[in-house]
Design a protein around this motif. Structure first.
Motif, PDB file in Angstrom:
ATOM      1  N   GLY A   1     -33.496 -29.463  25.246  1.00  0.00           N
ATOM      2  CA  GLY A   1     -32.728 -28.400  25.903  1.00  0.00           C
ATOM      3  C   GLY A   1     -33.148 -27.201  25.109  1.00  0.00           C
ATOM      4  N   ARG A   2     -32.639 -26.195  25.810  1.00  0.00           N
ATOM      5  CA  ARG A   2     -32.655 -24.810  25.221  1.00  0.00           C
ATOM      6  C   ARG A   2     -32.036 -24.580  23.814  1.00  0.00           C
ATOM      7  NH1 ARG A   2     -35.922 -21.853  28.619  1.00  0.00           N
ATOM      8  NH2 ARG A   2     -35.266 -22.621  30.899  1.00  0.00           N
ATOM      9  N   GLU A   3     -32.844 -23.738  23.060  1.00  0.00           N
ATOM     10  CA  GLU A   3     -32.526 -23.475  21.557  1.00  0.00           C
ATOM     11  C   GLU A   3     -30.913 -23.119  21.387  1.00  0.00           C
ATOM     12  OE1 GLU A   3     -32.403 -23.549  17.586  1.00  0.00           O
ATOM     13  OE2 GLU A   3     -34.203 -24.289  18.795  1.00  0.00           O
ATOM     14  N   TYR A   4     -30.378 -22.435  22.452  1.00  0.00           N
ATOM     15  CA  TYR A   4     -29.046 -21.759  22.106  1.00  0.00           C
ATOM     16  C   TYR A   4     -27.944 -23.009  22.284  1.00  0.00           C
ATOM     17  CZ  TYR A   4     -27.752 -21.613  27.183  1.00  0.00           C
ATOM     18  OH  TYR A   4     -27.597 -21.746  28.423  1.00  0.00           O
ATOM     19  N   THR A   5     -28.545 -24.148  22.858  1.00  0.00           N
ATOM     20  CA  THR A   5     -27.474 -25.229  23.130  1.00  0.00           C
ATOM     21  C   THR A   5     -27.587 -26.168  21.936  1.00  0.00           C
ATOM     22  OG1 THR A   5     -29.070 -26.490  24.355  1.00  0.00           O
ATOM     23  CG2 THR A   5     -27.872 -24.960  25.562  1.00  0.00           C
ATOM     24  N   ARG A   6     -28.451 -25.983  20.881  1.00  0.00           N
ATOM     25  CA  ARG A   6     -28.629 -27.098  19.681  1.00  0.00           C
ATOM     26  C   ARG A   6     -27.296 -27.367  19.062  1.00  0.00           C
ATOM     27  NH1 ARG A   6     -33.179 -28.558  16.195  1.00  0.00           N
ATOM     28  NH2 ARG A   6     -34.406 -27.121  17.255  1.00  0.00           N
ATOM     29  N   PRO A   7     -26.608 -26.188  18.556  1.00  0.00           N
ATOM     30  CA  PRO A   7     -25.621 -26.363  18.064  1.00  0.00           C
ATOM     31  C   PRO A   7     -24.443 -27.281  18.589  1.00  0.00           C
ATOM     32  CG  PRO A   7     -26.138 -24.105  17.774  1.00  0.00           C
ATOM     33  CD  PRO A   7     -26.774 -24.809  18.777  1.00  0.00           C
ATOM     34  N   VAL A   8     -24.335 -27.363  19.924  1.00  0.00           N
ATOM     35  CA  VAL A   8     -23.159 -28.066  20.750  1.00  0.00           C
ATOM     36  C   VAL A   8     -23.945 -29.553  20.681  1.00  0.00           C
ATOM     37  CG1 VAL A   8     -22.165 -28.612  22.949  1.00  0.00           C
ATOM     38  CG2 VAL A   8     -22.477 -26.297  22.075  1.00  0.00           C
ATOM     39  N   VAL A   9     -25.107 -29.633  21.044  1.00  0.00           N
ATOM     40  CA  VAL A   9     -25.861 -31.155  21.222  1.00  0.00           C
ATOM     41  C   VAL A   9     -25.946 -31.729  19.944  1.00  0.00           C
ATOM     42  CG1 VAL A   9     -27.987 -32.283  21.545  1.00  0.00           C
ATOM     43  CG2 VAL A   9     -27.281 -30.242  23.168  1.00  0.00           C
ATOM     44  N   GLU A  10     -26.022 -31.073  18.682  1.00  0.00           N
ATOM     45  CA  GLU A  10     -25.932 -31.551  17.456  1.00  0.00           C
ATOM     46  C   GLU A  10     -24.574 -31.964  16.887  1.00  0.00           C
ATOM     47  OE1 GLU A  10     -28.143 -28.818  14.939  1.00  0.00           O
ATOM     48  OE2 GLU A  10     -30.086 -29.570  15.411  1.00  0.00           O
ATOM     49  N   LEU A  11     -23.662 -31.596  17.677  1.00  0.00           N
ATOM     50  CA  LEU A  11     -22.395 -32.157  17.271  1.00  0.00           C
ATOM     51  C   LEU A  11     -22.022 -33.548  17.911  1.00  0.00           C
ATOM     52  CD1 LEU A  11     -20.157 -28.900  17.916  1.00  0.00           C
ATOM     53  CD2 LEU A  11     -20.813 -30.055  15.586  1.00  0.00           C
ATOM     54  N   CYS A  12     -22.784 -34.032  18.877  1.00  0.00           N
ATOM     55  CA  CYS A  12     -22.690 -35.164  19.546  1.00  0.00           C
ATOM     56  C   CYS A  12     -23.350 -36.226  18.607  1.00  0.00           C
ATOM     57  CB  CYS A  12     -23.338 -35.041  20.935  1.00  0.00           C
ATOM     58  SG  CYS A  12     -23.472 -36.871  21.785  1.00  0.00           S
ATOM     59  N   ARG A  13     -22.388 -37.188  18.080  1.00  0.00           N
ATOM     60  CA  ARG A  13     -23.088 -38.064  16.909  1.00  0.00           C
ATOM     61  C   ARG A  13     -23.928 -39.411  17.685  1.00  0.00           C
ATOM     62  NH1 ARG A  13     -19.067 -42.745  16.452  1.00  0.00           N
ATOM     63  NH2 ARG A  13     -17.794 -42.728  18.424  1.00  0.00           N
ATOM     64  N   PHE A  14     -24.118 -39.227  19.021  1.00  0.00           N
ATOM     65  CA  PHE A  14     -24.990 -40.166  19.820  1.00  0.00           C
ATOM     66  C   PHE A  14     -26.231 -39.801  19.957  1.00  0.00           C
ATOM     67  CE2 PHE A  14     -20.660 -40.996  21.024  1.00  0.00           C
ATOM     68  CZ  PHE A  14     -20.396 -42.325  20.678  1.00  0.00           C
ATOM     69  N   VAL A  15     -26.711 -38.575  19.588  1.00  0.00           N
ATOM     70  CA  VAL A  15     -27.965 -37.827  20.100  1.00  0.00           C
ATOM     71  C   VAL A  15     -28.640 -37.992  18.495  1.00  0.00           C
ATOM     72  CG1 VAL A  15     -29.157 -35.761  20.525  1.00  0.00           C
ATOM     73  CG2 VAL A  15     -27.221 -36.342  21.792  1.00  0.00           C
ATOM     74  N   ASP A  16     -29.716 -38.349  18.590  1.00  0.00           N
ATOM     75  CA  ASP A  16     -30.703 -38.547  17.222  1.00  0.00           C
ATOM     76  C   ASP A  16     -31.272 -37.426  16.891  1.00  0.00           C
ATOM     77  OD1 ASP A  16     -29.590 -41.382  16.695  1.00  0.00           O
ATOM     78  OD2 ASP A  16     -30.662 -41.644  18.503  1.00  0.00           O
ATOM     79  N   GLU A  17     -32.195 -36.952  17.858  1.00  0.00           N
ATOM     80  CA  GLU A  17     -32.984 -35.735  17.807  1.00  0.00           C
ATOM     81  C   GLU A  17     -32.855 -34.702  18.768  1.00  0.00           C
ATOM     82  OE1 GLU A  17     -36.978 -36.939  17.362  1.00  0.00           O
ATOM     83  OE2 GLU A  17     -36.551 -38.988  16.712  1.00  0.00           O
ATOM     84  N   PHE A  18     -33.115 -33.338  18.717  1.00  0.00           N
ATOM     85  CA  PHE A  18     -33.096 -32.468  19.396  1.00  0.00           C
ATOM     86  C   PHE A  18     -34.656 -31.883  19.550  1.00  0.00           C
ATOM     87  CE2 PHE A  18     -32.576 -27.761  21.016  1.00  0.00           C
ATOM     88  CZ  PHE A  18     -31.684 -28.046  21.927  1.00  0.00           C
ATOM     89  N   VAL A  19     -34.961 -31.434  20.837  1.00  0.00           N
ATOM     90  CA  VAL A  19     -36.303 -30.878  21.116  1.00  0.00           C
ATOM     91  C   VAL A  19     -36.265 -29.593  21.743  1.00  0.00           C
ATOM     92  CG1 VAL A  19     -38.630 -31.100  22.213  1.00  0.00           C
ATOM     93  CG2 VAL A  19     -37.446 -33.079  21.199  1.00  0.00           C
ATOM     94  N   VAL A  20     -36.606 -28.656  21.512  1.00  0.00           N
ATOM     95  CA  VAL A  20     -36.518 -27.233  22.086  1.00  0.00           C
ATOM     96  C   VAL A  20     -37.512 -27.103  23.387  1.00  0.00           C
ATOM     97  CG1 VAL A  20     -36.771 -24.781  21.742  1.00  0.00           C
ATOM     98  CG2 VAL A  20     -35.833 -26.208  19.926  1.00  0.00           C
ATOM     99  N   TRP A  21     -36.772 -26.766  24.301  1.00  0.00           N
ATOM    100  CA  TRP A  21     -37.613 -26.625  25.692  1.00  0.00           C
ATOM    101  C   TRP A  21     -37.872 -25.185  25.746  1.00  0.00           C
ATOM    102  CZ3 TRP A  21     -40.255 -28.485  29.344  1.00  0.00           C
ATOM    103  CH2 TRP A  21     -40.387 -27.896  30.576  1.00  0.00           C
ATOM    104  N   ASP A  22     -37.433 -24.236  25.113  1.00  0.00           N
ATOM    105  CA  ASP A  22     -37.735 -22.639  25.149  1.00  0.00           C
ATOM    106  C   ASP A  22     -39.430 -22.713  25.559  1.00  0.00           C
ATOM    107  OD1 ASP A  22     -35.228 -22.168  25.346  1.00  0.00           O
ATOM    108  OD2 ASP A  22     -35.153 -21.600  23.086  1.00  0.00           O
ATOM    109  N   GLU A  23     -39.762 -22.363  26.307  1.00  0.00           N
ATOM    110  CA  GLU A  23     -41.413 -22.173  26.504  1.00  0.00           C
ATOM    111  C   GLU A  23     -42.142 -21.577  25.324  1.00  0.00           C
ATOM    112  OE1 GLU A  23     -44.454 -23.415  28.809  1.00  0.00           O
ATOM    113  OE2 GLU A  23     -42.237 -23.569  29.577  1.00  0.00           O
ATOM    114  N   GLY A  24     -43.085 -22.143  24.819  1.00  0.00           N
ATOM    115  CA  GLY A  24     -43.923 -21.701  23.920  1.00  0.00           C
ATOM    116  C   GLY A  24     -43.537 -21.906  22.497  1.00  0.00           C
TER     117      GLY A  24
END
Length: 94
Positions: free
Chosen positions: A37-60
């Motif tokens: 996902g996009r970096e600005y969504t990281r804080p919301v995604v990281e609140l989900c206990r079922f997601v183990d990792e977050f990868v930034v999609w923002d180009e570059g």
């Protein structure tokens, strides 16, 4: 098993996608769920206990584990690859 969920648009759509992580963990309890996902969504995604990792999609932008750009994706049979990491399931949600 590594599963990647992708939602690279608005934050509301990201929130509506997060229950899929729960359903996948219920079905595959030992899987690793990676959210693309996009970096600005990281804080919301990281609140989900079922997601183990977050990868930034923002180009570059580089995350700690992957450099993610559209040219870095490759599908090989049933495997999806992000520059060096293989995933068994890719769920793009449009």
């Amino acid at each position: 098993m590594r599963i990647i969920l992708s939602r690279t648009d608005s934050i509301g759509d990201v929130v509506l996608t997060l229950p899929m992580a729960s359903a996948l963990k219920e079905t595959f309890p030992d899987c690793t769920i990676v959210f693309l996902g996009r970096e600005y969504t990281r804080p919301v995604v990281e609140l989900c206990r079922f997601v183990d990792e977050f990868v930034v999609w923002d180009e570059g932008v580089q995350s700690s584990k992957f450099k993610v750009q559209s040219s870095r994706f490759k599908v090989q049979g049933s495997k999806f690859k992000v520059q060096g990491s293989k995933f068994h399931i890719l769920q793009l949600i449009c």
